[in-house]
Scaffold this motif. Structure first.
Motif, PDB file in Angstrom:
ATOM      1  N   UNK A  30      93.855   5.655  -9.283  1.00 51.55           N
ATOM      2  CA  UNK A  30      94.379   7.163  -9.432  1.00 51.55           C
ATOM      3  C   UNK A  30      93.643   7.900 -10.186  1.00 51.55           C
TER       4      UNK A  30
ATOM      5  N   UNK B   8      91.109  10.870  -8.847  1.00 48.68           N
ATOM      6  CA  UNK B   8      91.581  12.327  -9.278  1.00 48.68           C
ATOM      7  C   UNK B   8      90.972  13.276 -10.178  1.00 48.68           C
TER       8      UNK B   8
ATOM      9  N   UNK C 217     104.253  21.190  -5.375  1.00 48.21           N
ATOM     10  CA  UNK C 217     103.508  19.905  -4.873  1.00 48.21           C
ATOM     11  C   UNK C 217     104.246  18.711  -4.532  1.00 48.21           C
TER      12      UNK C 217
ATOM     13  N   UNK D 291     105.361  16.473  -6.609  1.00 48.26           N
ATOM     14  CA  UNK D 291     104.664  15.294  -7.337  1.00 48.26           C
ATOM     15  C   UNK D 291     105.721  14.008  -7.614  1.00 48.26           C
ATOM     16  N   UNK D 292     105.642  12.915  -6.956  1.00 45.75           N
ATOM     17  CA  UNK D 292     106.831  11.795  -7.536  1.00 45.75           C
ATOM     18  C   UNK D 292     106.055  10.961  -8.712  1.00 45.75           C
ATOM     19  N   UNK D 293     104.926  10.803  -8.639  1.00 44.52           N
ATOM     20  CA  UNK D 293     104.403   9.453  -9.477  1.00 44.52           C
ATOM     21  C   UNK D 293     104.068  10.137 -10.978  1.00 44.52           C
TER      22      UNK D 293
ATOM     23  N   UNK E  13     100.565  11.202 -11.134  1.00 44.92           N
ATOM     24  CA  UNK E  13      99.925  12.257 -10.545  1.00 44.92           C
ATOM     25  C   UNK E  13     100.319  13.467 -11.601  1.00 44.92           C
TER      26      UNK E  13
ATOM     27  N   UNK F   5      98.170  13.147 -14.965  1.00 44.12           N
ATOM     28  CA  UNK F   5      96.790  13.410 -14.597  1.00 44.12           C
ATOM     29  C   UNK F   5      96.571  15.062 -14.517  1.00 44.12           C
ATOM     30  N   UNK F   6      97.496  15.796 -13.902  1.00 47.22           N
ATOM     31  CA  UNK F   6      97.748  17.067 -13.436  1.00 47.22           C
ATOM     32  C   UNK F   6      97.329  17.882 -14.837  1.00 47.22           C
TER      33      UNK F   6
ATOM     34  N   UNK G 146      96.452  16.700  -9.458  1.00 50.44           N
ATOM     35  CA  UNK G 146      97.583  16.228  -8.920  1.00 50.44           C
ATOM     36  C   UNK G 146      97.806  15.810  -7.578  1.00 50.44           C
ATOM     37  N   UNK G 147      97.243  16.412  -6.691  1.00 53.05           N
ATOM     38  CA  UNK G 147      97.278  16.116  -5.257  1.00 53.05           C
ATOM     39  C   UNK G 147      96.595  14.871  -4.953  1.00 53.05           C
ATOM     40  N   UNK G 148      95.420  14.708  -5.445  1.00 49.73           N
ATOM     41  CA  UNK G 148      94.587  13.585  -5.229  1.00 49.73           C
ATOM     42  C   UNK G 148      95.173  12.145  -5.705  1.00 49.73           C
ATOM     43  N   UNK G 149      95.693  12.422  -6.978  1.00 50.45           N
ATOM     44  CA  UNK G 149      96.499  11.183  -7.815  1.00 50.45           C
ATOM     45  C   UNK G 149      97.668  10.519  -7.102  1.00 50.45           C
ATOM     46  N   UNK G 150      98.408  11.776  -6.508  1.00 47.65           N
ATOM     47  CA  UNK G 150      99.536  11.378  -5.612  1.00 47.65           C
ATOM     48  C   UNK G 150      99.104  10.594  -4.517  1.00 47.65           C
TER      49      UNK G 150
ATOM     50  N   UNK H  93      96.331   8.824  -3.991  1.00 48.74           N
ATOM     51  CA  UNK H  93      95.887   7.560  -4.052  1.00 48.74           C
ATOM     52  C   UNK H  93      97.074   6.592  -4.365  1.00 48.74           C
ATOM     53  N   UNK H  94      98.066   7.404  -5.324  1.00 50.95           N
ATOM     54  CA  UNK H  94      99.045   6.474  -5.497  1.00 50.95           C
ATOM     55  C   UNK H  94     100.055   6.240  -4.523  1.00 50.95           C
TER      56      UNK H  94
ATOM     57  N   UNK I 167      98.537   3.412  -2.416  1.00 48.06           N
ATOM     58  CA  UNK I 167      98.315   1.997  -3.135  1.00 48.06           C
ATOM     59  C   UNK I 167      99.760   1.343  -3.044  1.00 48.06           C
ATOM     60  N   UNK I 168     100.685   2.281  -2.902  1.00 49.15           N
ATOM     61  CA  UNK I 168     102.290   1.795  -2.933  1.00 49.15           C
ATOM     62  C   UNK I 168     103.026   1.636  -1.485  1.00 49.15           C
TER      63      UNK I 168
ATOM     64  N   UNK J  93     111.108   8.459   0.370  1.00 48.76           N
ATOM     65  CA  UNK J  93     110.919   9.580  -0.535  1.00 48.76           C
ATOM     66  C   UNK J  93     111.983   9.562  -1.884  1.00 48.76           C
TER      67      UNK J  93
ATOM     68  N   UNK K 229     110.880   8.449  -6.154  1.00 49.07           N
ATOM     69  CA  UNK K 229     111.108   9.137  -7.442  1.00 49.07           C
ATOM     70  C   UNK K 229     111.925   8.276  -8.490  1.00 49.07           C
TER      71      UNK K 229
END
Lengths: 224, 148
Positions: A87, A91, A166, A168-170, A173, A176-177, B121-125, B127-128, B131-132, B144, B148
Motif C-alpha cells: 500500500x 500509493x 473518497x 476511504x475505509x482503511x 489509506x 497515506x493521504x 488515498x485512492x491507490x492505497x485504498x 491496494x488495501x 490484498x484483503x 462495506x 470500516x
C-alpha cells in the motif's frame, strides 16, 4: 528586540493551540492562526521579517532534528510498514509522481516564471527535505518553504473533506493521504482520527520523502 | 491560564522536559553531523534523510536504545507545527510575488494537493482492498460495513 521573533512565535503558537483545543474548527488550525496573528503583528508593529527571523530561525533549525526524530516512529511502527508495504510503496510512488508532475504542469499552464516552477515541484514533502531538493533542482529553497507550508495548510483543510468524498475505509489509506498530501502538518491532523491513522501518516511522510528525493531530479529534468 | 502555557513548560513535567532537552540536543548533534558528512562527501541526499536512516538503523540493531531518544523525539514531533511557523511567516518576504501571482500560486498548490491526496488515498485504498479480498470477506454480503 533580539528575542522578539522567538518570543512572539512561542506566544502565538501556545495561544493558537489553546484556541484550537477549545474550538475544533478546521480554519482555526494553529498553523493558520499563528501565521495570520504573526503576520498582522509584524505588519502593525513595523517589524521586518529579517528582524523577526533573527531569533525565530532557532525554531526553524529544529526542523532538521525533528525530521530525524521520525526515525523513532519509523522504528516503533516498523511492523505496520512491513505489513502494509505494498500500500505504502505503490500509493506513495504514484503520489510523489503526481505531486511533482502536477505542480510543474499546473505552474507552467498558469505561466508562472521558471524559478517558481522549480521551487514549487518538491512542495509535498517536509520542509528541510523539500528545501534540499529545491536547491538540487535549481529552485529557491526559501520560496519552496513557503509552498510547503501552503501545501500543508491546504491539505489539512481539504483532507478531511476528501476522506469523506473518497469513502476511504482503511486507516492506511487515510494516513497515506495526509502524510503524502500535507507532510508534518497533515500528520498532526491525522492523529486526530486515531493512532493508526497518525502512525500511517508519519510513515507515509518519511517514505514519501525518500521517494520524492529519488523521483524529483529525474522528473523535473524530463519535464524540461 | 494554565492552558496558555505550552505543554512542555508546565512545572509538573520539568524533569521529563530536562531529559527530553538532552535527547533533542543529541538529535541536533546527529543532524549537524549528517549535514557535515553530506557536504563533505557530496552525497546526493539531504542530511536529515541520512539522519533518519542512521538513527533508524541504530535503533533497529539495538546499538541505540529507544529510551535514549524517544522522549526528545516525541516532543519534537508533538510540537512539529511550531518549527514550521517562522518559515511560513517568510511569505511576507515574497509579498510582491504574492500580490502579482498569488492567486496562481494558491491555485497550483490547491489543485496539486487535491490531486496528490486523491491519487495517494485512492491507490492505497485500492491496494488495501485487493490484498484483503480473501474468500472469507468475499462471501460476506455486508463487506462495506465490516471493512470500516
Amino acid at each position: 528586540m533580539m528575542w522578539l521573533g522567538l518570543v512572539s512565535t512561542l506566544i502565538a503558537y501556545a495561544a493558537c493551540k489553546a484556541l484550537y483545543r477549545r474550538f475544533h474548527v478546521v480554519f482555526l488550525n494553529p498553523m493558520i492562526t499563528s501565521l495570520v496573528a504573526l503576520v498582522l503583528f509584524l505588519h502593525f508593529a513595523h517589524v521586518s521579517y529579517a528582524t523577526y527571523d533573527a531569533s525565530a530561525r532557532w525554531l526553524t533549525s529544529l526542523l532538521g532534528p525533528a525530521t530525524v526524530a521520525f526515525a523513532v516512529p519509523l522504528h516503533r511502527h516498523f511492523p505496520v510498514l512491513k505489513a502494509h508495504w505494498p500500500e505504502f510503496l505503490v500509493s506513495l510512488t504514484f503520489g510523489s509522481a503526481t505531486g511533482i508532475t502536477g505542480s510543474v504542469l499546473l505552474a507552467r499552464l498558469l505561466r508562472l516564471n521558471h524559478a517558481v516552477v522549480t521551487s514549487i515541484a518538491p512542495r509535498s514533502v517536509t520542509t528541510p527535505i523539500a528545501m534540499d531538493i529545491s536547491q538540487a533542482i535549481g529552485g529557491i529553497p526559501t520560496l519552496t518553504a513557503v509552498f510547503v507550508i501552503l501545501t500543508g495548510i491546504t491539505g489539512v483543510v481539504v483532507g478531511p473533506w476528501l476522506l469523506r468524498l473518497l469513502r476511504l475505509k482503511s486507516p492506511v489509506a487515510r494516513g497515506a493521504l495526509f502524510g503524502m498530501g500535507s507532510h508534518g502538518i497533515g500528520t498532526a491532523r491525522a492523529f486526530e482520527y486515531g493512532a493508526m491513522e497518525g502512525t500511517c501518516s508519519s510513515l507515509a511522510m518519511i517514505v514519501a520523502a525518500f521517494i520524492t528525493l529519488g523521483l524529483a531530479p529525474a522528473l523535473v529534468s524530463a519535464l524540461g | 491560564m494554565r492552558s496558555f502555557v505550552p505543554s512542555f513548560l508546565q512545572p509538573s513535567r520539568l524533569r521529563d522536559v530536562g531529559i527530553a532537552l538532552v535527547q533533542i540536543a543529541g538529535l541536533y548533534a546527529v543532524t549537524a553531523l549528517c549535514n557535515a558528512v553530506v557536504r563533505w562527501l557530496h552525497l546526493p541526499v539531504p542530511g536529515s534523510i541520512l539522519g533518519v536512516a542512521l538513527v533508524f538503523a541504530l535503533l533497529q540493531s539495538g546499538i541505540v536504545k529507544l529510551r535514549w531518544v524517544e522522549q526528545g523525539a516525541d516532543l519534537l514531533i508533538r510540537e512539529l507545527l511550531l518549527f514550521f511557523i517562522p518559515s511560513s511567516v517568510g511569505v511576507m518576504a515574497y509579498a510582491p510575488l504574492m500580490r502579482q501571482d498569488g492567486w496562481k500560486v494558491v491555485a497550483v498548490v490547491a489543485v496539486g494537493t487535491v490531486l496528490v491526496m486523491v491519487v495517494t488515498g485512492g491507490v492505497a485504498e485500492a491496494v488495501w482492498r485487493a490484498r484483503n479480498r480473501t474468500p472469507r470477506v468475499e462471501q460476506n454480503p455486508s463487506r462495506e460495513a465490516n471493512a470500516s
